[in-house]
Motif scaffolding. Sequence first.
Motif, PDB file in Angstrom:
ATOM      1  N   GLU A 603      24.004  43.792   2.668  1.00  0.00           N
ATOM      2  CA  GLU A 603      22.764  44.252   2.920  1.00  0.00           C
ATOM      3  C   GLU A 603      22.480  45.313   3.679  1.00  0.00           C
ATOM      4  O   GLU A 603      21.679  46.332   3.228  1.00  0.00           O
ATOM      5  N   VAL A 604      23.595  45.547   4.341  1.00  0.00           N
ATOM      6  CA  VAL A 604      23.614  47.008   5.444  1.00  0.00           C
ATOM      7  C   VAL A 604      23.979  48.040   4.552  1.00  0.00           C
ATOM      8  O   VAL A 604      23.373  49.080   4.584  1.00  0.00           O
ATOM      9  N   LEU A 605      24.898  47.687   3.892  1.00  0.00           N
ATOM     10  CA  LEU A 605      25.626  48.930   2.986  1.00  0.00           C
ATOM     11  C   LEU A 605      24.614  49.314   1.905  1.00  0.00           C
ATOM     12  O   LEU A 605      24.322  50.566   1.569  1.00  0.00           O
ATOM     13  N   ARG A 606      23.899  48.387   1.328  1.00  0.00           N
ATOM     14  CA  ARG A 606      22.847  48.571   0.415  1.00  0.00           C
ATOM     15  C   ARG A 606      21.654  49.566   0.810  1.00  0.00           C
ATOM     16  O   ARG A 606      21.396  50.475   0.324  1.00  0.00           O
ATOM     17  N   ALA A 607      21.306  49.099   2.164  1.00  0.00           N
ATOM     18  CA  ALA A 607      20.155  49.994   2.833  1.00  0.00           C
ATOM     19  C   ALA A 607      20.376  51.395   3.068  1.00  0.00           C
ATOM     20  O   ALA A 607      19.821  52.470   2.899  1.00  0.00           O
ATOM     21  N   GLU A 608      22.001  51.459   3.798  1.00  0.00           N
ATOM     22  CA  GLU A 608      22.405  52.585   3.953  1.00  0.00           C
ATOM     23  C   GLU A 608      22.748  53.702   2.810  1.00  0.00           C
ATOM     24  O   GLU A 608      22.571  55.042   2.993  1.00  0.00           O
ATOM     25  N   ARG A 609      22.961  53.022   1.521  1.00  0.00           N
ATOM     26  CA  ARG A 609      23.393  53.670   0.361  1.00  0.00           C
ATOM     27  C   ARG A 609      21.861  54.495   0.056  1.00  0.00           C
ATOM     28  O   ARG A 609      21.977  55.503  -0.503  1.00  0.00           O
ATOM     29  N   LEU A 610      20.920  53.742   0.127  1.00  0.00           N
ATOM     30  CA  LEU A 610      19.568  54.503  -0.275  1.00  0.00           C
ATOM     31  C   LEU A 610      19.165  55.405   0.750  1.00  0.00           C
ATOM     32  O   LEU A 610      18.557  56.509   0.394  1.00  0.00           O
ATOM     33  N   ARG A 611      19.527  55.406   2.209  1.00  0.00           N
ATOM     34  CA  ARG A 611      19.110  56.153   3.004  1.00  0.00           C
ATOM     35  C   ARG A 611      19.993  57.309   3.078  1.00  0.00           C
ATOM     36  O   ARG A 611      19.669  58.513   3.404  1.00  0.00           O
ATOM     37  N   ASP A 612      21.076  57.185   2.697  1.00  0.00           N
ATOM     38  CA  ASP A 612      22.366  58.426   2.709  1.00  0.00           C
ATOM     39  C   ASP A 612      23.150  58.227   1.707  1.00  0.00           C
ATOM     40  O   ASP A 612      24.401  57.754   1.940  1.00  0.00           O
ATOM     41  N   PRO A 613      23.084  58.498   0.556  1.00  0.00           N
ATOM     42  CA  PRO A 613      23.914  58.212  -0.511  1.00  0.00           C
ATOM     43  C   PRO A 613      25.004  58.865  -0.528  1.00  0.00           C
ATOM     44  O   PRO A 613      26.052  58.462  -1.129  1.00  0.00           O
ATOM     45  N   ALA A 614      25.211  60.128   0.024  1.00  0.00           N
ATOM     46  CA  ALA A 614      26.254  60.798   0.042  1.00  0.00           C
ATOM     47  C   ALA A 614      27.392  60.359   1.154  1.00  0.00           C
ATOM     48  O   ALA A 614      28.444  60.557   0.962  1.00  0.00           O
ATOM     49  N   ARG A 615      26.980  59.837   2.048  1.00  0.00           N
ATOM     50  CA  ARG A 615      27.975  59.013   3.087  1.00  0.00           C
ATOM     51  C   ARG A 615      28.511  57.751   2.704  1.00  0.00           C
ATOM     52  O   ARG A 615      27.914  56.645   2.288  1.00  0.00           O
ATOM     53  N   ARG A 616      29.852  58.044   2.197  1.00  0.00           N
ATOM     54  CA  ARG A 616      30.758  56.579   1.627  1.00  0.00           C
ATOM     55  C   ARG A 616      30.900  55.540   2.742  1.00  0.00           C
ATOM     56  O   ARG A 616      31.507  56.278   3.982  1.00  0.00           O
ATOM     57  N   PRO A 617      31.148  54.418   2.489  1.00  0.00           N
ATOM     58  CA  PRO A 617      31.211  53.459   3.561  1.00  0.00           C
ATOM     59  C   PRO A 617      32.777  52.877   3.494  1.00  0.00           C
ATOM     60  O   PRO A 617      33.560  53.007   2.460  1.00  0.00           O
ATOM     61  N   LEU A 618      33.084  52.480   4.656  1.00  0.00           N
ATOM     62  CA  LEU A 618      34.504  51.871   5.123  1.00  0.00           C
ATOM     63  C   LEU A 618      34.284  50.596   5.718  1.00  0.00           C
ATOM     64  O   LEU A 618      33.839  50.552   6.862  1.00  0.00           O
ATOM     65  N   LEU A 619      34.595  49.361   4.804  1.00  0.00           N
ATOM     66  CA  LEU A 619      34.279  48.148   5.397  1.00  0.00           C
ATOM     67  C   LEU A 619      35.726  47.651   5.975  1.00  0.00           C
ATOM     68  O   LEU A 619      36.743  47.677   5.602  1.00  0.00           O
ATOM     69  N   VAL A 620      35.506  47.151   7.290  1.00  0.00           N
ATOM     70  CA  VAL A 620      36.433  46.768   8.144  1.00  0.00           C
ATOM     71  C   VAL A 620      36.095  45.169   8.695  1.00  0.00           C
ATOM     72  O   VAL A 620      35.241  44.984   9.426  1.00  0.00           O
ATOM     73  N   VAL A 621      36.707  44.151   7.975  1.00  0.00           N
ATOM     74  CA  VAL A 621      36.299  42.810   8.241  1.00  0.00           C
ATOM     75  C   VAL A 621      37.586  42.277   8.966  1.00  0.00           C
ATOM     76  O   VAL A 621      38.715  42.223   8.571  1.00  0.00           O
ATOM     77  N   VAL A 622      37.122  41.833  10.404  1.00  0.00           N
ATOM     78  CA  VAL A 622      38.071  41.238  11.213  1.00  0.00           C
ATOM     79  C   VAL A 622      37.798  39.719  11.198  1.00  0.00           C
ATOM     80  O   VAL A 622      36.923  39.186  11.826  1.00  0.00           O
ATOM     81  N   THR A 623      38.821  38.790  10.692  1.00  0.00           N
ATOM     82  CA  THR A 623      38.472  37.569  10.745  1.00  0.00           C
ATOM     83  C   THR A 623      39.877  37.022  10.481  1.00  0.00           C
ATOM     84  O   THR A 623      41.017  37.626  10.215  1.00  0.00           O
ATOM     85  N   ASP A 624      39.986  35.520  10.565  1.00  0.00           N
ATOM     86  CA  ASP A 624      41.035  34.738  10.292  1.00  0.00           C
ATOM     87  C   ASP A 624      41.002  34.170   8.959  1.00  0.00           C
ATOM     88  O   ASP A 624      41.897  33.322   8.424  1.00  0.00           O
ATOM     89  N   GLY A 625      39.833  34.315   8.137  1.00  0.00           N
ATOM     90  CA  GLY A 625      39.589  33.921   7.151  1.00  0.00           C
ATOM     91  C   GLY A 625      39.402  32.518   6.781  1.00  0.00           C
ATOM     92  O   GLY A 625      38.670  32.115   5.771  1.00  0.00           O
TER      93      GLY A 625
END
Length: 692
Positions: A603-625
């Motif tokens: 949801e966050v990435l989708r909203a940010e893509r609309l707000r600033d489409p030129a800025r590419r995201p980098l997702l960092v998931v920190v978990t034990d799975g």
Amino acid sequence: MNTAYPFSAVVGLDDLKLALLLNAVSPRVGGVLVRGEKGTAKSTIVRALAAQLPAVDAVPGCRFACDPAAPDPSCPDGPHEPGGPSERRPSALVELPVGASEDRLAGSLDVERALTEGVKAFEPGLLAAAHRGVLYVDEVNLLHDHLVDLLLDAAALGTCYVERESVSVRHAARFLLVGTMNPEEGELRPQLLDRFGLTVEVRASRDPRERAEVVRRRLAFEADPAAFAARWEDAEAELAERISAARERLAGVRLPDERLEQIAAVCAGFEVDGLRADLVTANAALAHAAWHGRGEVAGEDVRAAARLSLPHRRRRDPFDAPGLDESLLDELLDSTSPDAPPPDGGGGGGEPPSPPQDGGRRGPAASQDASPERNADSPHDAGPSRNTGPEQNAGSSPDAGPSQNAGPEQDAGPAQDERPGGGGGERVAAAAAPHAVPLLEVPGVGEGAAGRRSRSRTARGRVTGARRPAARVRDPHVVATLLAAAPQQRARGRSGAGLVLRPDDLREAVREGREGNLVLFVVDASGSMAARRRMTTVKTAVLSLLLDAYQRRDKVGLVTFRGRTAELALPPTSSVEAGAARLRALPTGGRTPLAAGLARAAEVLRAERLRDPARRPLLVVVTDGRATAEGDVDRAARLLAGAAGIVVDCEDGPVRLGLAGRLAARLGARLVPLGDLDGIVRAHRGRGGKAA
């Protein structure tokens, strides 16, 4: 004609008024950085100051405001004879928009004259217009890096150098640099931060009567600006006269050696870097003495100057907010005062007190409890001011001493042990000091905002090719333009030595540099992460990545999940300090709603893509799975398809289930063990840049 809000009508903001007035008295102080929450009249008071600055004498017709008594020998409109005719001009207030171009700031070739008259002429920029005036940058922390570089050069040298488009020009550019910023939107680069002589933290008043007076005056101003300004005309004229008198008095103010040594001892005691703090504090103390009509710098002048010149030079970590321990300042001033009695046991002046181990900050209350020395000649200096609202009441005076404006709450720093959270078995784990991490890149070439992370097509950088322009050409590629026109010369009937060019021959340079990305952290804060003090290691790793994001000009966001839900703990912002504070206070406990965390990230990435489409995201998931709460992890992972990312595997122990590896496969991301962050670069290159 627009009427500016009167400086004398602003309620409170005594620190800010004093800082601006000291710069008006002595431009050598080096400018003011105004930090504060939105809606605190930062811009209003800065614009009001310009009307109070004395007019300047300038060479008639000179676009660079040369002083006729000592004209700039390299002025592009010169040469000017010293002592020649002059004209009076009001001090300039030049505003630098955040989105300004480099040629608008520094100046460039006058294209119109080049095309119509065939002459090579220079068109001055904003730095030339601000010479001997005020250069005001609203939201200075959002300024593009290449403009910051130009400002740094001009502020350091007092000269603007322009080498572009066959133009080679230098001209004087000495100005009062005033910047305003909201710290929530990100901090300044350390180099630019240090260029501001003074800094002031402003916050809105919490007193209902003061807030009501602010609104009352603002409504009156908006209803009839001219009539409102007329009510304050006498106060404004008195203020302008006092500034002029202080400027004339400044040259005769003496700085005794004992006061200079006191300034040096205070700066050394606070362990500031370099010697700029000593110079700024000395100049500010001289201006403060001149403002109060003294012929010699006194202890109260040194104290007032130090309170404004040192807070932003105390930062040792990007996550530290500027601040000053006033109790330590009082100790240093008392121990180094020439009027202080010698210490017991005889001897000389003794050693100044050492700063505390917490970096000079003894808690948020320290700066509020200390009482600054007051000027006995002014009734307004009788006590600390609590007026921090956007306007000033009728009884207040700009010569009031620094107010006790509290800065943002200081981070107490990581604890050494886990402490209880908000109940329900939750714990808040400690975090160690951040460390260096390898570069994480988004694959491919983007076109986002300038930064230092991933490859990008930018206006600055190395030339990698040429293309047809989509709009006006600002960076022509001469060789490509000639190659495009050459095959058409016979068909166009060329007969002379020159080429026949058409508009469709034009090519512009394609440059490649670096961009900033949106780094979105998705952190597992469930009970399983609290085992074996694992969360301490996790927080340290994420803090290290946050520090890396700060250095690479990224936006950052933080999603956490535990219990049954996921929470957007930090909406995407340039303020990594806010991210660090939220992370340090993050409790752990409860079940693991992994699917909810991934869905919230999508949801966050989708909203940010609309707000600033030129800025590419980098997702960092920190978990034990682990996923011990309800939710379809596969479905949530599909929502993140196409986003570059890594999964930091927090699983440890002799028996491992490999759940984080399965999650990485679902996301198409790279798996990195928590204790092996150095393997990111090797893993990234080994798979041909599949994911960062």
